[in-house]
Design an enzyme around this catalytic site. Structure first.
Site, short mmCIF file in Angstrom:
data_model
loop_
_atom_site.label_atom_id
_atom_site.label_comp_id
_atom_site.label_asym_id
_atom_site.label_seq_id
_atom_site.Cartn_x
_atom_site.Cartn_y
_atom_site.Cartn_z
N ASN A 158 0.92 -1.15 0.00
CA ASN A 158 0.00 0.00 0.00
C ASN A 158 0.96 1.20 0.00
O ASN A 158 1.65 1.45 0.98
CB ASN A 158 -0.85 -0.07 1.28
CG ASN A 158 -2.01 0.92 1.33
OD1 ASN A 158 -2.55 1.15 2.39
ND2 ASN A 158 -2.40 1.51 0.21
N ASN A 212 -6.27 10.69 -0.73
CA ASN A 212 -6.40 9.45 -1.51
C ASN A 212 -6.03 9.73 -2.97
O ASN A 212 -5.97 10.88 -3.40
CB ASN A 212 -7.85 8.95 -1.46
CG ASN A 212 -8.21 8.27 -0.15
OD1 ASN A 212 -7.41 7.53 0.42
ND2 ASN A 212 -9.43 8.50 0.33
N CYS A 233 -5.20 6.64 8.14
CA CYS A 233 -4.59 5.72 7.20
C CYS A 233 -3.60 4.86 7.97
O CYS A 233 -2.58 5.36 8.44
CB CYS A 233 -3.90 6.55 6.14
SG CYS A 233 -2.95 5.58 5.03
N ASN A 248 -12.12 6.20 10.12
CA ASN A 248 -12.72 6.15 8.78
C ASN A 248 -13.68 4.95 8.72
O ASN A 248 -13.57 4.01 9.51
CB ASN A 248 -11.63 6.09 7.69
CG ASN A 248 -10.66 4.94 7.89
OD1 ASN A 248 -10.68 4.24 8.87
ND2 ASN A 248 -9.79 4.76 6.92
N HIS A 300 -15.71 1.55 7.74
CA HIS A 300 -15.45 0.23 7.18
C HIS A 300 -16.70 -0.64 7.26
O HIS A 300 -17.40 -0.63 8.26
CB HIS A 300 -14.32 -0.46 7.93
CG HIS A 300 -13.00 0.21 7.74
ND1 HIS A 300 -12.16 -0.08 6.70
CD2 HIS A 300 -12.41 1.21 8.43
CE1 HIS A 300 -11.09 0.70 6.76
NE2 HIS A 300 -11.21 1.50 7.81
N GLU A 317 -10.97 -0.05 -1.28
CA GLU A 317 -10.85 1.17 -0.49
C GLU A 317 -11.62 2.33 -1.08
O GLU A 317 -11.57 2.58 -2.29
CB GLU A 317 -9.37 1.59 -0.40
CG GLU A 317 -8.63 0.88 0.69
CD GLU A 317 -7.28 1.51 0.94
OE1 GLU A 317 -7.16 2.74 0.92
OE2 GLU A 317 -6.33 0.74 1.14
N ARG A 318 -12.28 3.03 -0.20
CA ARG A 318 -12.92 4.30 -0.57
C ARG A 318 -11.86 5.22 -1.18
O ARG A 318 -10.79 5.42 -0.61
CB ARG A 318 -13.47 4.93 0.71
CG ARG A 318 -14.09 6.29 0.53
CD ARG A 318 -14.60 6.84 1.83
NE ARG A 318 -13.52 7.18 2.76
CZ ARG A 318 -13.70 7.86 3.90
NH1 ARG A 318 -14.91 8.25 4.26
NH2 ARG A 318 -12.67 8.12 4.68
N CYS A 333 -4.64 -2.62 3.68
CA CYS A 333 -5.31 -1.49 4.30
C CYS A 333 -5.23 -1.69 5.81
O CYS A 333 -5.82 -2.63 6.35
CB CYS A 333 -6.76 -1.41 3.83
SG CYS A 333 -7.71 -0.10 4.61
N THR A 381 -6.16 0.35 8.47
CA THR A 381 -7.40 0.60 9.23
C THR A 381 -8.42 -0.50 8.93
O THR A 381 -9.16 -0.91 9.82
CB THR A 381 -8.01 1.98 8.88
OG1 THR A 381 -8.14 2.11 7.47
CG2 THR A 381 -7.16 3.12 9.42
N GLY A 382 -8.41 -1.02 7.70
CA GLY A 382 -9.33 -2.08 7.33
C GLY A 382 -9.04 -3.37 8.08
O GLY A 382 -9.96 -4.08 8.50
O1 ZDP Z 1 -10.81 5.79 4.37
C1 ZDP Z 1 -10.32 5.91 3.24
O2 ZDP Z 1 -10.77 6.70 2.39
C2 ZDP Z 1 -9.10 5.04 2.90
N1 ZDP Z 1 -8.95 4.89 1.48
C3 ZDP Z 1 -7.92 5.71 3.51
C4 ZDP Z 1 -6.66 4.95 3.37
C5 ZDP Z 1 -6.61 3.77 4.32
C6 ZDP Z 1 -5.33 3.01 4.21
N2 ZDP Z 1 -5.30 2.09 3.14
C7 ZDP Z 1 -5.03 2.28 5.50
O3 ZDP Z 1 -4.06 1.52 5.50
O4 ZDP Z 1 -5.67 2.48 6.51
C8 ZDP Z 1 -4.19 3.89 3.96
#
Ligand code: ZDP
Length: 279
Positions: free
Chosen positions: A13, A66, A75, A164, A166, A215-216, A224, A226-227
């Site tokens: 990433n 982004n 992120c 963010n 999810h 990803e958004r 990701c 946070t994901g």
């Molecule tokens: O929330 C969003 O719009 C994500 N695309 C932000 C980026 C998240 C990321 N991939 C992460 O690792 O958390 C950088």
């Protein structure tokens, strides 16, 4: 204007890191960020990250655009990259150092470890529909295993915010998910007023999950952070996994823990420098 940058990635990433200490506003506009992220006409990246002066007593402020120019609150992979980027320009790359980083999702605390791994205190997950945000449930209720119709199919979804949004779905085989096709339909579904990141999770064991993500604002990415954090929390809420698990992403593994003690989420993974340049 010539701008120096360093390219980093966390499990593939990838981000363009910019030393923005001289100004409290990003020195690149969202429109310029879109061009820099373009893989054919620019440098190529999933996003642009700025190291700005700290606010409210923190060491630094992180902002990120982004690849579509939108600005996420947080992120996870990016903040590991940011921590190593800062340590490098501070000359502390070989130290065990912790930073306090101001983000739109609150204060995050990445800590550098020997060998290039970075552990990040990602804070508390937010679980109420109004906090995600989603209209899938009344705003003061959690969204755990609720049906959502996408692409002519009903999915059981659990929603978690790590700052963010999810939306997490457990499936038998992540490889079989037509991500390119249904990812955008989740992202732009009317129940997500701020759009959403979407994770598909396959439980291999209670301490080992496989994840693919749409990803958004960035589409399919190799990882990701946070994901992965949001998915582990969703797995605990639905009884699918333990509070500590390895999450295998297309770009490699992350270790995630939802601490029983302080209820915070801790993420450990790599961050690596690829190259530097000037645009
Ligand atoms: O929330 C969003 O719009 C994500 N695309 C932000 C980026 C998240 C990321 N991939 C992460 O690792 O958390 C950088």
């Amino acid at each position: 204007m010539a701008i120096e940058f360093t390219k980093y990635h966390g499990l593939g990433n990838d981000f363009i890191l910019i030393d923005n200490r001289a100004s409290s506003d990003p020195i690149v506009t969202p429109e310029q960020a879109v061009k820099l992220c373009d893989r054919h006409f620019g440098i190529g990246a999933d996003g642009v990250i700025f190291a700005l002066p700290g606010q409210d007593g923190t060491d630094y402020t992180m902002r990120i655009f982004n690849s579509d120019g939108s600005e996420p609150e947080m992120c996870g992979n990016g903040i590991r990259c940011l921590a190593r980027f800062i340590a490098e320009f501070e000359g502390k790359s070989d130290q065990t150092v912790e930073y306090r980083i101001h983000t739109l999702a609150g204060v995050m605390k990445p800590q550098l470890r020997p060998g290039g791994q970075v552990t990040v205190d990602m804070g508390l997950p937010r679980l109420l529909a109004g906090e995600i945000p989603t209209t899938l449930a009344p705003s003061d209720q959690k969204v755990i295993n609720l049906p959502l119709e996408v692409g002519g199919k009903s999915w059981q979804v659990t929603c978690v915010s790590m700052g963010n949004p999810h939306c997490i779905t457990f499936v038998d085989d992540v490889a079989a998910i037509p991500l390119e096709n249904i990812g955008p339909q989740f992202e732009h579904h009317s129940v997500f007023p701020q759009r959403t990141n979407t994770e598909f999770i396959q439980v291999v064991r209670k301490d080992y999950l496989k994840m693919r993500v749409w990803e958004r604002g960035a589409g399919i990415t190799l990882a990701c952070g946070t994901g992965a954090c949001a998915s582990l929390v969703a797995g605990v809420l639905t009884g699918m996994c333990d509070r500590f698990a390895t999450i295998e992403l297309p770009g490699g593994p992350l270790e995630i823990e939802w601490s029983e003690l302080d209820q915070r989420v801790y993420m450990t993974g790599p961050a690596e420098k690829a190259f530097t340049g000037t645009v």
